[in-house]
Design a protein around this motif. Structure first.
Motif, PDB file in Angstrom:
ATOM      1  N   ASN A   1     -11.660  40.851  27.676  1.00 53.99           N
ATOM      2  CA  ASN A   1     -10.634  41.578  28.443  1.00 53.99           C
ATOM      3  C   ASN A   1     -10.422  40.861  29.779  1.00 53.99           C
ATOM      4  OD1 ASN A   1      -8.862  43.940  28.555  1.00 53.99           O
ATOM      5  ND2 ASN A   1     -10.189  44.669  30.205  1.00 53.99           N
ATOM      6  N   SER A   2     -10.100  39.573  29.670  1.00 50.17           N
ATOM      7  CA  SER A   2      -9.994  38.752  30.878  1.00 50.17           C
ATOM      8  C   SER A   2      -8.729  37.908  30.835  1.00 50.17           C
ATOM      9  CB  SER A   2     -11.227  37.856  31.026  1.00 50.17           C
ATOM     10  OG  SER A   2     -11.347  36.981  29.918  1.00 50.17           O
ATOM     11  N   GLU A   3      -8.515  37.163  31.922  1.00 53.86           N
ATOM     12  CA  GLU A   3      -7.314  36.337  32.051  1.00 53.86           C
ATOM     13  C   GLU A   3      -7.653  35.032  32.754  1.00 53.86           C
ATOM     14  OE1 GLU A   3      -2.836  36.608  34.106  1.00 53.86           O
ATOM     15  OE2 GLU A   3      -4.321  38.195  34.417  1.00 53.86           O
ATOM     16  N   TRP A   4      -7.005  33.963  32.328  1.00 50.12           N
ATOM     17  CA  TRP A   4      -7.177  32.646  32.946  1.00 50.12           C
ATOM     18  C   TRP A   4      -6.110  32.482  34.018  1.00 50.12           C
ATOM     19  CZ3 TRP A   4     -10.742  28.721  31.996  1.00 50.12           C
ATOM     20  CH2 TRP A   4     -10.460  27.488  32.583  1.00 50.12           C
ATOM     21  N   ASP A   5      -6.530  32.422  35.268  1.00 51.90           N
ATOM     22  CA  ASP A   5      -5.605  32.244  36.387  1.00 51.90           C
ATOM     23  C   ASP A   5      -5.553  30.764  36.734  1.00 51.90           C
ATOM     24  OD1 ASP A   5      -4.229  32.124  38.795  1.00 51.90           O
ATOM     25  OD2 ASP A   5      -5.135  33.938  39.616  1.00 51.90           O
ATOM     26  N   GLU A   6      -4.558  30.071  36.190  1.00 50.24           N
ATOM     27  CA  GLU A   6      -4.448  28.628  36.370  1.00 50.24           C
ATOM     28  C   GLU A   6      -4.193  28.263  37.816  1.00 50.24           C
ATOM     29  OE1 GLU A   6      -4.538  24.691  35.420  1.00 50.24           O
ATOM     30  OE2 GLU A   6      -4.955  26.348  34.035  1.00 50.24           O
ATOM     31  N   GLN A   7      -3.346  29.007  38.505  1.00 52.07           N
ATOM     32  CA  GLN A   7      -2.971  28.680  39.874  1.00 52.07           C
ATOM     33  C   GLN A   7      -4.164  28.723  40.819  1.00 52.07           C
ATOM     34  OE1 GLN A   7       0.270  30.994  41.394  1.00 52.07           O
ATOM     35  NE2 GLN A   7       0.177  30.082  43.437  1.00 52.07           N
ATOM     36  N   ASN A   8      -4.980  29.768  40.673  1.00 55.63           N
ATOM     37  CA  ASN A   8      -6.133  29.920  41.572  1.00 55.63           C
ATOM     38  C   ASN A   8      -7.429  29.388  40.976  1.00 55.63           C
ATOM     39  OD1 ASN A   8      -4.721  31.341  43.709  1.00 55.63           O
ATOM     40  ND2 ASN A   8      -4.642  33.095  42.322  1.00 55.63           N
ATOM     41  N   GLN A   9      -7.323  28.872  39.740  1.00 56.78           N
ATOM     42  CA  GLN A   9      -8.499  28.351  39.046  1.00 56.78           C
ATOM     43  C   GLN A   9      -9.635  29.377  39.031  1.00 56.78           C
ATOM     44  OE1 GLN A   9      -8.981  24.967  37.411  1.00 56.78           O
ATOM     45  NE2 GLN A   9      -6.896  25.767  37.273  1.00 56.78           N
ATOM     46  N   GLU A  10      -9.291  30.559  38.509  1.00 51.49           N
ATOM     47  CA  GLU A  10     -10.256  31.654  38.425  1.00 51.49           C
ATOM     48  C   GLU A  10     -10.150  32.351  37.072  1.00 51.49           C
ATOM     49  OE1 GLU A  10     -10.302  33.124  43.118  1.00 51.49           O
ATOM     50  OE2 GLU A  10      -8.990  34.104  41.658  1.00 51.49           O
ATOM     51  N   ILE A  11     -11.267  32.924  36.639  1.00 53.57           N
ATOM     52  CA  ILE A  11     -11.266  33.812  35.480  1.00 53.57           C
ATOM     53  C   ILE A  11     -11.258  35.233  36.012  1.00 53.57           C
ATOM     54  CG2 ILE A  11     -12.599  34.653  33.514  1.00 53.57           C
ATOM     55  CD1 ILE A  11     -13.646  31.813  33.150  1.00 53.57           C
ATOM     56  N   VAL A  12     -10.254  35.994  35.621  1.00 55.53           N
ATOM     57  CA  VAL A  12     -10.100  37.368  36.104  1.00 55.53           C
ATOM     58  C   VAL A  12     -10.527  38.324  34.993  1.00 55.53           C
ATOM     59  CG1 VAL A  12      -8.532  39.069  37.102  1.00 55.53           C
ATOM     60  CG2 VAL A  12      -8.156  36.618  37.520  1.00 55.53           C
ATOM     61  N   THR A  13     -11.661  38.981  35.172  1.00 58.09           N
ATOM     62  CA  THR A  13     -12.135  39.960  34.204  1.00 58.09           C
ATOM     63  C   THR A  13     -11.660  41.345  34.623  1.00 58.09           C
ATOM     64  OG1 THR A  13     -14.094  38.604  33.763  1.00 58.09           O
ATOM     65  CG2 THR A  13     -14.159  40.898  33.031  1.00 58.09           C
ATOM     66  N   LYS A  14     -10.957  42.014  33.720  1.00 58.59           N
ATOM     67  CA  LYS A  14     -10.331  43.297  34.043  1.00 58.59           C
ATOM     68  C   LYS A  14     -11.315  44.450  33.849  1.00 58.59           C
ATOM     69  CE  LYS A  14      -6.552  40.847  34.359  1.00 58.59           C
ATOM     70  NZ  LYS A  14      -5.404  40.992  33.449  1.00 58.59           N
ATOM     71  N   GLY A  15     -11.347  45.361  34.819  1.00 57.17           N
ATOM     72  CA  GLY A  15     -12.169  46.559  34.708  1.00 57.17           C
ATOM     73  C   GLY A  15     -11.421  47.709  34.067  1.00 57.17           C
ATOM     74  N   TYR A  16     -10.226  47.464  33.639  1.00 55.72           N
ATOM     75  CA  TYR A  16      -9.385  48.465  32.975  1.00 55.72           C
ATOM     76  C   TYR A  16      -8.837  47.833  31.704  1.00 55.72           C
ATOM     77  CZ  TYR A  16      -5.853  45.517  35.158  1.00 55.72           C
ATOM     78  OH  TYR A  16      -5.111  44.434  35.548  1.00 55.72           O
ATOM     79  N   VAL A  17      -8.377  48.668  30.782  1.00 59.11           N
ATOM     80  CA  VAL A  17      -7.822  48.167  29.535  1.00 59.11           C
ATOM     81  C   VAL A  17      -6.423  48.736  29.339  1.00 59.11           C
ATOM     82  CG1 VAL A  17      -8.100  47.926  27.044  1.00 59.11           C
ATOM     83  CG2 VAL A  17     -10.125  48.086  28.506  1.00 59.11           C
ATOM     84  N   ASN A  18      -5.427  47.863  29.372  1.00 58.46           N
ATOM     85  CA  ASN A  18      -4.066  48.228  28.996  1.00 58.46           C
ATOM     86  C   ASN A  18      -3.850  47.672  27.592  1.00 58.46           C
ATOM     87  OD1 ASN A  18      -3.695  49.376  31.498  1.00 58.46           O
ATOM     88  ND2 ASN A  18      -2.636  47.612  32.360  1.00 58.46           N
TER      89      ASN A  18
END
Length: 410
Positions: free
Chosen positions: A256-273
């Motif tokens: 449940n995460s996202e690859w943020d290419e611009q900021n070079q970060e892995i964003v793990t979501k604490g919510y689920v849509n």
């Protein structure tokens, strides 16, 4: 004083929209927030409320044309100066001047003043038809120009649409000796194609499969449907699959995460849509259930019913499509056993739920007829390694093969 309404940014940085139907005409008096037009973006159909009250003096965009954000589409006089002769669209040239003014509140359907068939006047040479008839035609993929009109004032009616659909099949015109039909690529289909190509060639996809004996899940569904608690809810296998996915995410957050290419970060979501891929008259859409992780099984089942119904009616809005975190595609409803789904852009994983079939299977040391299904999981290998993806898929399968654990952990 005359003010021009500029087409606003309708969400997520969309740069253009197709003007589907004008719901007002030159000379109409309109109120603040009255819906004046229907437009279609790459993601959804949207009603445009007017940010001004006054008299329409010009329609500056034709139905069926694509308009860039920031382009003037309508002129409205507020009554502080004498009205000039109405200016038709072909006499004015839209100028890109920036973003328009959004309405100060939600659109009010009660204030809509769509022209009746006898007063419908096309901005261009398009055939006459009321907005509801145009909507039906769009859903069925019908070009109104090809439909014989029987209305009193030459407009296409609902009966005309029905008659056209029931007509005998006519040969398709031959072009250069070839039997071909060409359909413009635009709207949702254009956006979906671009998004899928981008996803396929940006995120390194991995797909894994697992076959699951879901007989206990099918039996539990039948029991729950007979209870008072679920009597008024359409409880489907998809609801339990969705619940299993949500529970499995608790111990597998990387899915449940996202690859943020611009900021070079892995964003793990604490919510689920939770996104649900839906086939609609306008093409494939993936609306999502916001904060699905907070819902009990009954509310989750009702949300799935509501989401699907809204999508099929063509009423899914941009907000419903935004900010998804993980998706389920249910190919089983088409009788398909499995697939290798492409990730919804910006998400780490998509679960494919295949058809449930009665098949011979080993059970307690013997061969028995069991309810079987295949689950497949595609994931972004930048975010999810093989162990994490395998464990997540295995956890979902385990919960569906023993749904009492699913109920206990919900």
């Amino acid at each position: 004083m005359t003010k021009s309404f500029l087409l606003p940014d309708l969400g997520e940085g969309l740069t253009e929209a197709e003007l589907i139907t004008w719901l007002v005409k030159v000379g109409d008096t309109i109120e603040l927030n009255q819906v004046i037009a229907e437009v279609e973006t790459a993601k959804a159909s949207v009603e445009l409320p007017s940010p001004y009250a006054g008299v329409v003096t010009a329609l500056r965009a034709q139905e069926g044309t694509t308009v860039e954000v920031g382009t003037a589409i309508i002129d409205i006089a507020d009554g502080s100066e004498p009205l000039k002769e109405p200016v038709q669209e072909e006499e004015r040239v839209p100028v890109l001047v920036g973003y328009g003014v959004a309405g100060e509140g939600p659109s009010r359907r009660g204030n809509r003043r769509a022209a009746a068939p006898e007063t419908v006047k096309p901005v261009s040479d398009k055939p006459l038809a009321s907005p509801p008839v145009r909507f039906v035609a769009r859903q069925e993929g019908i070009d109104l120009a090809e439909v014989p009109a029987s209305g009193t004032h030459g407009e296409v009616t609902r009966d005309d649409i029905a008659s056209y659909m029931a007509r005998d099949e006519e040969p398709v015109a031959l072009v250069h000796g070839k039997d071909e039909t060409r359909t413009p690529i635009k709207g949702v289909r254009k956006h979906t194609a671009a998004a899928m190509v981008s996803s396929a060639f940006t995120a390194p996809h991995v797909t894994e499969f697992i076959t699951v004996d879901v007989t206990p899940t099918v039996e539990l569904l039948e029991k729950l449907r007979g209870t008072k608690h679920f009597r008024d809810v359409r409880l489907t296998p998809l609801a339990l699959v969705a619940k299993a996915l949500l529970v499995a995410l608790r111990s597998n957050p990387s899915l449940n995460s996202e690859w943020d290419e611009q900021n070079q970060e892995i964003v793990t979501k604490g919510y689920v849509n939770l996104g649900i891929a839906a086939a609609t008259p306008r093409g494939l859409m993936v609306p999502n259930i916001k904060d699905a992780h907070k819902l009990g099984l009954k509310d989750l089942a009702q949300s799935l019913v509501d989401l699907t119904a809204t999508a099929k009616e063509g009423k899914t809005g941009p907000a419903d499509l935004a900010d998804g975190t993980i998706t389920i595609t249910n190919v089983g409803v088409f009788g398909v056993d499995s697939g290798t789904p492409i990730l919804n852009p910006g998400e780490a994983a998509i679960l494919c739920f295949g058809a449930i079939r009665r098949q011979p299977w080993e059970f307690e040391g013997e061969i028995a007829l069991r309810s079987m299904t295949t689950l497949s999981l595609s994931f972004d290998h930048r975010l999810v390694d093989g162990e994490q993806g395998s464990r997540f898929l295995s956890d979902i399968a385990s919960l569906l093969s023993d749904p009492l654990n699913l109920v206990a952990l919900s």
